[in-house]
Scaffold this active site. Structure first.
Site, PDB file in Angstrom:
ATOM      1  N   ASP A 177      69.719  33.986   0.491  1.00  0.00           N
ATOM      2  CA  ASP A 177      68.791  32.972   0.091  1.00  0.00           C
ATOM      3  C   ASP A 177      68.963  32.581  -1.061  1.00  0.00           C
ATOM      4  O   ASP A 177      69.601  33.009  -2.235  1.00  0.00           O
ATOM      5  CB  ASP A 177      67.102  33.416   0.146  1.00  0.00           C
ATOM      6  N   ASN A 197      54.458  41.462   2.213  1.00  0.00           N
ATOM      7  CA  ASN A 197      53.919  40.773   3.192  1.00  0.00           C
ATOM      8  C   ASN A 197      54.934  40.650   3.751  1.00  0.00           C
ATOM      9  O   ASN A 197      54.538  39.474   5.004  1.00  0.00           O
ATOM     10  CB  ASN A 197      53.663  39.628   2.196  1.00  0.00           C
ATOM     11  N   HIS A 200      58.061  39.716   4.838  1.00  0.00           N
ATOM     12  CA  HIS A 200      59.105  38.515   4.918  1.00  0.00           C
ATOM     13  C   HIS A 200      60.439  39.057   4.813  1.00  0.00           C
ATOM     14  O   HIS A 200      60.503  40.088   4.261  1.00  0.00           O
ATOM     15  CB  HIS A 200      59.243  38.006   3.468  1.00  0.00           C
ATOM     16  N   GLU A 206      58.669  34.089   5.527  1.00  0.00           N
ATOM     17  CA  GLU A 206      57.695  34.159   5.468  1.00  0.00           C
ATOM     18  C   GLU A 206      56.686  34.549   6.235  1.00  0.00           C
ATOM     19  O   GLU A 206      57.009  33.941   7.357  1.00  0.00           O
ATOM     20  CB  GLU A 206      56.858  32.900   3.991  1.00  0.00           C
TER      21      GLU A 206
HETATM   22  C1  F6R Z   1      66.216  38.537  -1.017  1.00  0.00           C
HETATM   23  C2  F6R Z   1      65.388  39.068  -0.242  1.00  0.00           C
HETATM   24  C3  F6R Z   1      64.322  38.972  -0.020  1.00  0.00           C
HETATM   25  C4  F6R Z   1      63.984  40.772  -0.859  1.00  0.00           C
HETATM   26  C5  F6R Z   1      62.940  40.456  -1.018  1.00  0.00           C
HETATM   27  C6  F6R Z   1      62.511  42.425  -1.510  1.00  0.00           C
HETATM   28  O1  F6R Z   1      67.814  37.675  -1.164  1.00  0.00           O
HETATM   29  O2  F6R Z   1      65.849  38.411   0.557  1.00  0.00           O
HETATM   30  O3  F6R Z   1      63.592  38.735   0.657  1.00  0.00           O
HETATM   31  O4  F6R Z   1      64.996  41.479  -0.237  1.00  0.00           O
HETATM   32  O5  F6R Z   1      61.915  40.675  -1.361  1.00  0.00           O
HETATM   33  O6  F6R Z   1      61.760  42.002  -2.914  1.00  0.00           O
HETATM   34  P1  F6R Z   1      62.662  43.080  -3.805  1.00  0.00           P
HETATM   35  O7  F6R Z   1      64.130  44.166  -3.393  1.00  0.00           O
HETATM   36  O8  F6R Z   1      62.647  42.646  -4.730  1.00  0.00           O
HETATM   37  O9  F6R Z   1      61.408  43.866  -3.341  1.00  0.00           O
END
Ligand code: F6R
Length: 222
Positions: free
Chosen positions: A63, A123, A125, A130
């Protein structure tokens, strides 16, 4: 699918790093799917110091924020440069963008992902898919939820600076990866991880779709 509890963040990062090294020993043309966020930083440190060679192959990132220039310190392209690409170069590294996102899934189908790294949002995701995102989703532009904007505001000067939209690989392409490592670091991820792995499979918790994937390893540490 079960949750493998690691004794430390270092152990979790190394386990996945060794998995990647083994895959590249078998096949140096293996394709990697990469995540950003705080969780994979230890893995990228491990790989940066490893002998593994990615120069023959491609990587696809999950992403990218909309409307952040590539050289903004919080853009995911900048993050990857800082944490991995400065030390290990790939033949080519792709990020979903406004320009390529309609073709991103075609590119991934052409060069199927052997190992996909995932983190998980509080959440549920995965990437920026989401809650409410369909299992058949392809790469798309997404309005980030308030929860995600709040979670990610720790990387920005203020919550107002967090982009409201992102482009994300959809669940369909993530599920096509031959092997998936889902990593979670910290007690605040425990509840959502348990829901994802042992709970009902539905789009309220996008990570729950991984229960239908044949080769996903879920690693957790506190
Ligand atoms: C980022 C991504 C997100 C993160 C998720 C957890 O490329 O795909 O899904 O993996 O938001 O983020 P952290 O690791 O910062 O807790």
């Amino acid at each position: 699918m079960e949750i493998i509890k690691c004794n430390s963040y270092e152990e979790m990062s190394k386990k996945v790093g060794v998995g990647i090294e083994n895959q590249f020993e078998k096949n140096p043309f293996s394709v990697l799917g990469l995540a950003t966020g705080s969780t994979p930083i230890g893995l990228y440190q491990y790989l940066s110091n490893s002998k593994v060679d990615f120069s023959k192959t491609f990587s696809f990132n999950l992403d990218e924020y909309m409307d952040l220039p590539f050289n903004h310190p919080q853009s995911y392209e900048y993050f990857m440069e800082e944490n991995l690409f400065a030390y290990k170069q790939f033949r080519k590294s792709y990020f979903p963008s406004e320009k390529n996102y309609r073709n991103y899934d075609v590119m991934i189908q052409r060069f199927p992902i052997d190992i996909q790294i995932l983190g998980i949002g509080t959440n549920g995701h995965i990437a920026f898919n989401e809650p409410g995102t369909s299992k058949d989703s392809l790469t798309h532009v997404v309005d980030l939820t308030e929860n995600t904007i709040k979670d990610n505001s720790r990387f920005f000067d203020s919550i107002e600076d967090v982009p409201k939209q992102a482009i994300t690989m959809g669940i369909k392409s993530i599920m096509r990866a031959k092997k998936i490592y889902l990593l979670a670091n910290g007690k605040h991820k425990k509840d959502i991880l348990e829901k994802s792995v042992y709970g009902e499979i539905n789009s309220d918790v996008p990570a729950s779709f991984l229960q239908e994937h044949k080769n996903t390893e879920v690693l957790y540490c506190e």
